[in-house]
Design an enzyme around this catalytic site. Structure first.
Site, PDB file in Angstrom:
ATOM      1  N   CYS A 115      10.372   7.295  -8.215  1.00 25.45           N
ATOM      2  CA  CYS A 115       9.857   7.873  -6.969  1.00 25.45           C
ATOM      3  C   CYS A 115      10.827   8.827  -6.280  1.00 25.45           C
ATOM      4  O   CYS A 115      10.403   9.744  -5.592  1.00 25.45           O
ATOM      5  CB  CYS A 115       9.428   6.764  -6.012  1.00 25.45           C
ATOM      6  N   ASP A 171      -4.398   3.036  -6.798  1.00 27.32           N
ATOM      7  CA  ASP A 171      -4.268   1.657  -7.284  1.00 27.32           C
ATOM      8  C   ASP A 171      -4.148   0.652  -6.134  1.00 27.32           C
ATOM      9  O   ASP A 171      -4.862  -0.353  -6.097  1.00 27.32           O
ATOM     10  CB  ASP A 171      -3.057   1.531  -8.222  1.00 27.32           C
ATOM     11  N   GLY A 215      -0.622  -3.160  -6.717  1.00 25.35           N
ATOM     12  CA  GLY A 215      -1.515  -2.430  -7.612  1.00 25.35           C
ATOM     13  C   GLY A 215      -0.974  -2.278  -9.017  1.00 25.35           C
ATOM     14  O   GLY A 215      -1.412  -1.398  -9.760  1.00 25.35           O
ATOM     15  N   MET A 255       0.840  -1.200   0.000  1.00 28.90           N
ATOM     16  CA  MET A 255       0.000   0.000   0.000  1.00 28.90           C
ATOM     17  C   MET A 255       0.876   1.252   0.000  1.00 28.90           C
ATOM     18  O   MET A 255       1.737   1.403   0.857  1.00 28.90           O
ATOM     19  CB  MET A 255      -0.942  -0.013   1.205  1.00 28.90           C
ATOM     20  N   CYS A 279      14.026  -2.220  -8.460  1.00 28.98           N
ATOM     21  CA  CYS A 279      13.171  -2.127  -7.271  1.00 28.98           C
ATOM     22  C   CYS A 279      12.166  -3.273  -7.231  1.00 28.98           C
ATOM     23  O   CYS A 279      11.943  -3.879  -6.180  1.00 28.98           O
ATOM     24  CB  CYS A 279      12.449  -0.781  -7.263  1.00 28.98           C
ATOM     25  N   GLY A 331      -0.597   4.502  -0.552  1.00 31.88           N
ATOM     26  CA  GLY A 331      -1.394   5.703  -0.343  1.00 31.88           C
ATOM     27  C   GLY A 331      -2.001   6.211  -1.637  1.00 31.88           C
ATOM     28  O   GLY A 331      -2.676   7.236  -1.659  1.00 31.88           O
TER      29      GLY A 331
END
Length: 338
Positions: free
Chosen positions: A186, A12, A116, A7, A92, A9
């Site tokens: 990211c 998705d 997701g 998760m 990653c 945030g």
């Protein structure tokens, strides 16, 4: 079934957790701290907590910053230092999301790990997503073959617009449907050069050479360039566009040429990651995320290297990027371009 859901945030992973909970599974959430941005994490953890409370599921915060630094962040920096183009998302996925996170899922007694990602699974092979514009099978192709049997991608059959619509119909999740999507890498807020600036001087001017070795201009530092780039350097006397053909980091030089010189008909791979048993492949290859697939033949050697012969030439092949091989809509292999 006991399932750990990654998760972030975002919409998705939120819809992923919601769907699995509604199907009656025992869902546990997990937020990964991958890099040192306290405000970023604080904001996202609040969102994860909001969803977890709404779904009445437990959640964990997993600090993987050291692993991320060693396996993704520093290799990203080092690859650019070498004059190559890294693929941090592929690293990653292999080592962090489908590596360390999967280990954590198993330690909790979970049978599956759900993310997701927009992709599908069939007969232990990754398949492209229904939503071709959001398909992430390319980035997942770096996964260890053994990891695939533990994975679930609940959004693989959905269109992104339908995921957002679905979230907007649930009062608590409405805000997730309209929030800004996360950036592709990211830890890169603006440009990758800003990341490199923290470790080295990227603004050391150097020579621009043509393909015969003649000095034809100047550039502002080799790390500002990737294969195929056509701006930001000087080429004296050029009457047609010139592109970066090669980067020579030791001499701080870039070699440039015409689009015709950028054309490649074959290339080599190292560390091929096979999802099927084969010594040669007749398939299609993508040489970067947004590129069209190209028919090819692949010869695989004992040391896990491979030679790829393309039916039609491609432009802008970048060393360090990942090549992903498809049999129609199924991923059958991947590897990093030499």
């Amino acid at each position: 079934m006991k399932i750990l859901v990654a998760m972030s945030g975002g919409v998705d992973s939120t819809v992923t957790a919601y769907k699995l909970k509604n199907l009656g599974h025992e869902v546990i959430g997990c937020y990964m701290k991958l890099h040192g941005k306290p405000n970023y994490h604080e904001e996202n953890i609040k969102k994860v907590e909001k969803v977890a409370n709404f779904l009445q599921i437990p959640y964990h915060i997993l600090d993987l910053q050291e692993d991320f630094k060693n396996k993704v962040y520093m290799p990203f920096v080092d690859t650019y230092k070498e004059g190559k183009t890294p693929n941090p998302c592929a690293l990653c996925n292999r080592f962090i999301k489908l590596g360390k996170l999967l280990e954590f899922a198993k330690s909790l007694g979970c049978e599956k790990l759900a993310t997701g990602h927009y992709a599908r699974l069939e007969n232990n092979l990754i398949k492209t997503a229904v939503d071709e514009s959001k398909d992430q099978s390319y980035f997942l192709a770096s996964a260890d073959k053994e990891a695939l049997k533990y994975l679930i991608f609940p959004l693989g059959e959905m269109k992104k617009e339908d995921v957002k619509k679905f979230a907007s119909t649930i009062e608590v999740l409405k805000s997730f449907a309209t929030q800004k999507e996360s950036s592709e890498i990211c830890f890169v807020e603006d440009t990758y050069v800003q990341v490199l600036d923290q470790f080295m001087d990227t603004k050391i001017p150097g020579e621009v050479l043509d393909s015969s070795g003649k000095v034809v201009g100047k550039h502002e530092g080799y790390m500002h360039y990737t294969i195929g780039k056509r701006r930001g350097f000087e080429v004296r006397g050029a009457h047609e566009p010139h592109f970066v053909l090669k980067i020579n980091p030791k001499q701080n030089q870039i070699i440039v040429g015409t689009k015709e010189e950028l054309k490649i008909s074959e290339f080599n791979l190292k560390n091929i990651n096979l999802f099927i048993d084969a010594k040669e492949l007749d398939c299609e290859v993508k040489i970067r995320y947004r590129s069209k697939s190209t028919p090819c033949k692949v010869e695989i050697y004992e040391d896990k290297s491979a030679k790829i012969i393309l039916k039609d030439p491609v432009y802008g092949l970048a060393s360090g990027q990942m090549a992903v091989f498809y049999d129609h809509d199924k991923v059958i292999a991947s590897g990093f371009i030499e």
